[in-house]
Design an enzyme around this catalytic site. Structure first.
Site, PDB file in Angstrom:
ATOM      1  CG  ASP A  51      -9.048   4.974   6.049  1.00 28.68           C
ATOM      2  OD1 ASP A  51      -9.499   3.937   6.543  1.00 28.68           O
ATOM      3  OD2 ASP A  51      -7.862   5.107   5.695  1.00 28.68           O
ATOM      4  CG  ASP A  66      -7.569   2.958   9.999  1.00 30.66           C
ATOM      5  OD1 ASP A  66      -7.697   1.809   9.552  1.00 30.66           O
ATOM      6  OD2 ASP A  66      -7.132   3.919   9.331  1.00 30.66           O
ATOM      7  CG  ASP A 111      -5.272  -1.464   8.587  1.00 28.84           C
ATOM      8  OD1 ASP A 111      -4.629  -0.982   9.533  1.00 28.84           O
ATOM      9  OD2 ASP A 111      -5.280  -0.958   7.443  1.00 28.84           O
ATOM     10  CD  GLU A 148      -4.559  -1.384   2.424  1.00 30.82           C
ATOM     11  OE1 GLU A 148      -3.386  -1.666   2.741  1.00 30.82           O
ATOM     12  OE2 GLU A 148      -5.414  -1.024   3.257  1.00 30.82           O
ATOM     13  CD1 TRP A 162      -2.559   1.901   0.569  1.00 25.28           C
ATOM     14  CD2 TRP A 162      -1.234   2.432   2.286  1.00 25.28           C
ATOM     15  NE1 TRP A 162      -2.857   3.189   0.950  1.00 25.28           N
ATOM     16  CE2 TRP A 162      -2.062   3.534   1.991  1.00 25.28           C
ATOM     17  CE3 TRP A 162      -0.302   2.533   3.328  1.00 25.28           C
ATOM     18  CZ2 TRP A 162      -1.999   4.734   2.716  1.00 25.28           C
ATOM     19  CZ3 TRP A 162      -0.230   3.723   4.049  1.00 25.28           C
ATOM     20  CH2 TRP A 162      -1.080   4.812   3.750  1.00 25.28           C
ATOM     21  CE  LYS A 221      -6.260   6.074   2.914  1.00 25.32           C
ATOM     22  NZ  LYS A 221      -5.402   6.087   4.077  1.00 25.32           N
ATOM     23  CG  HIS A 247      -8.576   2.129   2.114  1.00 27.80           C
ATOM     24  ND1 HIS A 247      -7.331   1.651   1.803  1.00 27.80           N
ATOM     25  CD2 HIS A 247      -8.474   2.596   3.387  1.00 27.80           C
ATOM     26  CE1 HIS A 247      -6.512   1.804   2.833  1.00 27.80           C
ATOM     27  NE2 HIS A 247      -7.192   2.375   3.810  1.00 27.80           N
ATOM     28  CG  ASP A 305      -8.608  -0.679   4.825  1.00 29.35           C
ATOM     29  OD1 ASP A 305      -9.674  -0.165   5.222  1.00 29.35           O
ATOM     30  OD2 ASP A 305      -7.569  -0.665   5.505  1.00 29.35           O
ATOM     31  CG  HIS A 341      -6.065  -4.299   5.466  1.00 27.24           C
ATOM     32  ND1 HIS A 341      -5.161  -3.278   5.284  1.00 27.24           N
ATOM     33  CD2 HIS A 341      -5.330  -5.440   5.571  1.00 27.24           C
ATOM     34  CE1 HIS A 341      -3.932  -3.789   5.276  1.00 27.24           C
ATOM     35  NE2 HIS A 341      -4.013  -5.092   5.438  1.00 27.24           N
TER      36      HIS A 341
END
Ligand code: RNT
Ligand code: ZN
Length: 413
Positions: A290, A292, A322, A222, A181, A224, A258, A255, A282
């Site tokens: 995003d 997390d 993640d 990955e 990524w 995004k 993303h 992910d 993820h």
């Protein structure tokens, strides 16, 4: 009759075999990200976190050395049921006595301690080149940089990471997923959207032209949509990463933080399964962006799990977590999030998938809705409790974590 036996009967009435579900879950591996333990800091650079990602919070007791991080992982993993893999970033290289090797030249030996640690846990290791938090990230660019020196540095980093990934696979006997990524992008409207993507492709081609054993290392890419300070354009967009993965025969990674906030990864999994032997995820929780956040047992996590389970794809999807929350106890964040992934998988395994698909094919959406809603109030908690018992894990993890916080974490300065 025990609560489990009662629950087993109720599920049987819905057409679900709880024993089969528990047996299947036993074999599912979740790759747990090491970076929850130290707010994505790593050990190889004093740079603060960059790449358009951010941890917020200042909860006491963050791990600052390899020994501390390993001790915390030990503790957290002892409270997470089922099979696990350790997911490392290149920035977690461990240097002996004042030695330092930069990212373009790191070697397997810098990860020997992690291999010993993984072996002692009987688990494999996944790996991520670290394209952020480093002085060679120039103007937010790495593999797509127009500066050849910068681009080459990061190509070499990727090549070294392939070697390290193969080393992990050889040492642990478990294939390694190496996820690429890059944060590359622009804050404001670029004049040229094409050239950075062409350079990114060229860089990936150069990295992947290094010979590596494809049965041991699965390279994933990955995508995004944006990052902080990279709002207008990211080089590694979804279209770029999917196209590249398909053309090169590597594995796409999604992910679920993303994408645009109304897009759902649960709806994308099936499309990728049609075109890829393996895919990677993820699992995270994006709150408005995003962000997390720690994975909770919410609708989208359950739906993602359902997509994997219903398409019989547990052995085709590399599932990794993640997220990074520094505002609560970091071990609790780990355990809560990974348990929730396992919970969501168990929940999906406790649905009469074939029957539900048949209802769809017969256009009986009335019964399908009835069944879907009935299942929601089935005694899932009793099956989860049984799973924990069989895995030898206590249900309550908070008291042990609080003790650890008192005895270990708060004493760290
Ligand atoms: C960032 C990506 C990436 C990172 C880790 C640290 O937006 O999600 O996976 O979170 O590599
Ligand atoms: Zn991610």
């Amino acid at each position: 009759m025990s609560r489990y036996d009662e629950a087993k009967k109720i599920y049987a009435q819905l057409g679900v075999d709880t024993e089969a579900a528990l047996n299947k879950l036993k074999d599912v591996t979740v790759s747990v990200h090491c970076w929850q333990g130290d707010d994505v800091t790593g050990f190889d650079s004093k740079e603060s976190l960059s790449g358009g990602i951010q941890t917020t919070g200042n909860y006491p007791g963050k791990a600052t050395t390899p020994d501390e991080l390993m001790a915390d992982i030990d503790m957290a993993f002892s409270l997470i049921p089922g099979k696990k893999k350790l997911n490392l970033h290149a920035s977690y290289a461990i240097f002996e006595d004042g030695e330092f090797t930069d990212r373009d030249a790191i070697e397997p030996k810098h990860f020997k301690k992690w291999v010993d640690f993984a072996k002692s846990h009987n688990m494999g290791i996944d790996f991520n080149p670290t394209y952020f938090s480093h002085p060679m990230v120039k103007d937010n660019l790495t593999l797509s940089s127009p500066d050849e020196q910068v681009r080459k540095f990061w190509v070499n980093h990727g090549i070294q990471c392939l070697k390290i990934s193969e080393y992990f696979a050889n040492e642990t006997g478990v294939p390694c997923v190496m996820n690429i990524w890059i944060p590359d992008g622009y804050k404001d409207i670029p004049a040229d959207r094409l050239a950075p993507r062409a350079r990114f492709k060229k860089s990936l081609d150069e990295i992947l032209s290094t010979p590596y054993d494809k049965s041991k290392v699965y390279v994933t890419l990955e995508s995004k949509v944006f990052g902080i300070g990279l709002e207008s354009y990211t080089v590694g967009s979804a279209e770029f990463c999917l196209s590249y993965s398909t053309q090169k025969g590597i594995t796409p990674l999604m992910d679920n933080g993303h994408y645009h906030p109304t897009e759902l990864v649960s709806d994308k999994i099936s499309s990728l399964l049609v075109f890829n032997e393996k895919i990677a995820l993820h699992v995270t929780r994006a709150v408005r962006w995003d962000s997390d956040h720690v994975v909770i047992y919410d609708d989208e996590t359950r739906e993602i799990a359902k997509e994997i389970v219903f398409h019989d794809a547990l052995d085709r999807v590399f599932i990794a977590t993640d997220y990074f929350d520094a505002s609560i106890n970091r071990l609790s964040a780990w355990v809560t999030g990974v348990r929730n992934v396992k919970k969501a998988l168990l929940n999906a395994l406790l649905m009469p998938a074939e029957k539900m698909k048949e209802l769809q094919n017969n256009n009986d959406f009335t019964t399908l809705m009835y069944l879907q809603e009935e299942i929601k109030t089935a005694p899932f908690g009793d099956i989860w409790a049984e799973y924990l018992v069989r895995e030898g894990i206590e249900r309550d993890y908070l008291s042990q974590i609080k003790d650890y916080e008192k005895e270990v974490l708060v004493k760290r300065v």
